[in-house]
Design a protein around this motif. Structure first.
Motif, mmCIF file in Angstrom:
data_model
loop_
_atom_site.group_PDB
_atom_site.id
_atom_site.type_symbol
_atom_site.label_atom_id
_atom_site.label_comp_id
_atom_site.label_asym_id
_atom_site.label_seq_id
_atom_site.Cartn_x
_atom_site.Cartn_y
_atom_site.Cartn_z
ATOM 1 N N GLU A 81 7.105 8.380 2.129
ATOM 2 C CA GLU A 81 6.844 9.542 2.977
ATOM 3 C C GLU A 81 7.924 9.681 4.042
ATOM 4 O OE1 GLU A 81 2.798 8.763 4.183
ATOM 5 O OE2 GLU A 81 2.006 9.696 2.352
ATOM 6 N N GLY A 82 9.141 9.197 3.692
ATOM 7 C CA GLY A 82 10.278 9.375 4.577
ATOM 8 C C GLY A 82 10.946 8.106 5.040
ATOM 9 N N SER A 83 10.295 6.958 4.845
ATOM 10 C CA SER A 83 10.888 5.701 5.306
ATOM 11 C C SER A 83 10.863 4.638 4.214
ATOM 12 C CB SER A 83 10.142 5.195 6.546
ATOM 13 O OG SER A 83 8.759 5.049 6.284
ATOM 14 N N GLY A 84 10.845 5.058 2.960
ATOM 15 C CA GLY A 84 10.791 4.127 1.838
ATOM 16 C C GLY A 84 9.369 3.942 1.350
ATOM 17 N N LEU A 85 9.218 3.287 0.220
ATOM 18 C CA LEU A 85 7.884 3.059 -0.345
ATOM 19 C C LEU A 85 7.035 2.223 0.602
ATOM 20 C CD1 LEU A 85 8.680 2.247 -4.086
ATOM 21 C CD2 LEU A 85 7.489 4.268 -3.227
ATOM 22 N N ARG A 86 5.830 2.723 0.872
ATOM 23 C CA ARG A 86 4.872 2.012 1.710
ATOM 24 C C ARG A 86 3.488 2.128 1.053
ATOM 25 N NH1 ARG A 86 9.046 0.759 3.374
ATOM 26 N NH2 ARG A 86 9.919 0.936 5.480
ATOM 27 N N PRO A 87 2.645 1.111 1.195
ATOM 28 C CA PRO A 87 1.297 1.182 0.612
ATOM 29 C C PRO A 87 0.443 2.237 1.298
ATOM 30 C CG PRO A 87 1.538 -0.777 1.966
ATOM 31 C CD PRO A 87 2.890 -0.173 1.870
ATOM 32 N N VAL A 88 -0.299 3.000 0.484
ATOM 33 C CA VAL A 88 -1.169 4.036 1.041
ATOM 34 C C VAL A 88 -2.617 3.875 0.600
ATOM 35 C CG1 VAL A 88 0.682 5.735 1.307
ATOM 36 C CG2 VAL A 88 -0.622 5.653 -0.843
ATOM 37 N N ALA A 89 -2.862 3.146 -0.494
ATOM 38 C CA ALA A 89 -4.235 3.034 -0.994
ATOM 39 C C ALA A 89 -4.354 1.831 -1.921
ATOM 40 C CB ALA A 89 -4.648 4.303 -1.743
ATOM 41 N N PHE A 90 -5.595 1.352 -2.037
ATOM 42 C CA PHE A 90 -5.929 0.291 -2.991
ATOM 43 C C PHE A 90 -6.811 0.882 -4.092
ATOM 44 C CE2 PHE A 90 -5.753 -2.153 1.125
ATOM 45 C CZ PHE A 90 -4.504 -2.729 0.884
ATOM 46 N N ILE A 91 -6.612 0.424 -5.311
ATOM 47 C CA ILE A 91 -7.421 0.866 -6.445
ATOM 48 C C ILE A 91 -8.133 -0.346 -7.043
ATOM 49 C CG2 ILE A 91 -5.993 2.883 -6.929
ATOM 50 C CD1 ILE A 91 -4.573 1.273 -9.117
ATOM 51 N N ASP A 92 -8.984 -0.089 -8.034
ATOM 52 C CA ASP A 92 -9.711 -1.128 -8.775
ATOM 53 C C ASP A 92 -10.592 -1.965 -7.848
ATOM 54 O OD1 ASP A 92 -10.694 -2.732 -10.705
ATOM 55 O OD2 ASP A 92 -8.783 -3.564 -11.364
ATOM 56 N N TRP A 93 -11.671 -1.358 -7.385
ATOM 57 C CA TRP A 93 -12.614 -2.001 -6.477
ATOM 58 C C TRP A 93 -13.771 -2.648 -7.225
ATOM 59 C CZ3 TRP A 93 -12.048 -1.954 -1.066
ATOM 60 C CH2 TRP A 93 -10.953 -1.192 -0.590
ATOM 61 N N ASP A 94 -13.613 -2.929 -8.518
ATOM 62 C CA ASP A 94 -14.725 -3.346 -9.363
ATOM 63 C C ASP A 94 -15.418 -4.625 -8.902
ATOM 64 O OD1 ASP A 94 -14.370 -1.184 -10.944
ATOM 65 O OD2 ASP A 94 -13.478 -2.252 -12.632
ATOM 66 N N ILE A 95 -14.683 -5.561 -8.310
ATOM 67 C CA ILE A 95 -15.320 -6.824 -7.916
ATOM 68 C C ILE A 95 -15.461 -6.926 -6.397
ATOM 69 C CG2 ILE A 95 -14.656 -8.047 -10.008
ATOM 70 C CD1 ILE A 95 -12.413 -9.387 -8.466
ATOM 71 N N ALA A 96 -15.417 -5.788 -5.717
ATOM 72 C CA ALA A 96 -15.645 -5.798 -4.263
ATOM 73 C C ALA A 96 -17.052 -6.300 -3.964
ATOM 74 C CB ALA A 96 -15.457 -4.396 -3.697
ATOM 75 N N GLY A 97 -17.202 -6.940 -2.827
ATOM 76 C CA GLY A 97 -18.515 -7.435 -2.435
ATOM 77 C C GLY A 97 -18.480 -8.026 -1.033
ATOM 78 N N PRO A 98 -19.627 -8.382 -0.504
ATOM 79 C CA PRO A 98 -19.690 -8.976 0.829
ATOM 80 C C PRO A 98 -18.875 -10.271 0.891
ATOM 81 C CG PRO A 98 -21.878 -8.333 0.085
ATOM 82 C CD PRO A 98 -20.965 -8.214 -1.094
ATOM 83 N N GLY A 99 -18.243 -10.499 2.020
ATOM 84 C CA GLY A 99 -17.459 -11.722 2.161
ATOM 85 C C GLY A 99 -16.925 -11.883 3.565
ATOM 86 N N ARG A 100 -16.032 -12.829 3.708
ATOM 87 C CA ARG A 100 -15.387 -13.103 4.985
ATOM 88 C C ARG A 100 -14.015 -12.434 5.012
ATOM 89 N NH1 ARG A 100 -14.693 -19.131 5.721
ATOM 90 N NH2 ARG A 100 -14.204 -18.493 7.868
#
Length: 244
Positions: A125-144
């Motif tokens: 978006e003007g300053s090189g590739l930067r992370p904007v989002a995460f995908i594949d939340w299939d094993i998301a769950g409560p944690g620390r």
């Protein structure tokens, strides 16, 4: 509409249809749908939106445009300090959003549990590739919180054979600083826990005949994770010194 296969997945057949992604629902799909709904209501742009199901029973998710870093060789910007810091900031954002919510249950937060460049969308978006989002939340769950932070250190700081220990330790420090992690004494131990858990999980699932695990084992992933565990064990003092 035309379906285009999206590369990089080990478990599910994922296709793009227009501005949407279609994929078979995972075992804990209802939890993930609730979590994505929480992100949507909060206006957090770091995850796809759940849009329902199609006539074949597949999940419909919004397509997040950008570069997914699933191949081994990536542009330098993907591993830059700025990208590492932004990954950690995105993790802190969704952790803070989920803390104290029903999806977090008795955990501190909801953890993604599979954070890696392969599950990250980058955009310039003007300053090189930067992370904007995460995908594949299939094993998301409560944690620390430290569970996701340690996984980020393992995967994004490339803690594995071939890494220069001093440079890797500095990248781990960049991640923890950007996240704002106050207590860091468990970071390296939790990296080792993840690596051991991952190796044992693949071995068990492959022994049970699960196709994705059989493929991972055949591709040498078990040996790679074991070698990464050995590398972290060997260089533990360097990593912990950087976090002291």
């Amino acid at each position: 509409m035309t379906e285009t296969h999206l590369p990089g997945g080990f478990v599910n057949a994922v296709v793009r249809v227009g501005d949407t992604v279609r994929r078979p629902p995972a075992r804990r799909a209802a939890f993930v749908h609730d979590l994505l709904g929480l992100f949507e209501r909060a206006g957090w742009p770091g995850a796809p939106r759940f849009l329902g199901s199609d006539e074949r029973g597949r999940e419909i998710l919004s397509y997040v445009d950008g570069h997914v870093a699933w191949e081994e060789v990536q542009p330098d910007a993907v591993a830059s300090d700025e990208s590492l810091a932004r990954v950690a900031e995105l993790v802190r954002e969704f952790h803070d959003l989920t803390a104290g919510t029903p999806p977090a249950g008795d955990g501190e937060v909801v953890c993604h549990n599979d954070l890696s460049p392969k599950n990250t969308v980058y955009r310039d978006e003007g300053s090189g590739l930067r992370p904007v989002a995460f995908i594949d939340w299939d094993i998301a769950g409560p944690g620390r919180r430290i569970h996701d932070v340690a996984h980020v250190c393992w995967q994004y700081a490339a803690l594995r054979p071939g890494a220069e220990p001093g440079a890797a330790a500095r990248r781990v420090r960049v991640i923890c600083d950007a996240y704002g992690l106050a207590e860091r004494g468990e970071v390296v131990e939790t990296v080792l826990w993840w690596q051991d858990r991952c190796r044992r999980g693949i071995e068990a699932d492959a022994a049970a005949g699960l196709p994705h695990a059989v493929r991972l084992r055949a591709d040498g992933v078990v040996a790679q994770v074991r070698a990464a565990h050995d590398w972290v064990t060997q260089h533990r003092a360097d990593l912990e010194r950087a976090l002291a």
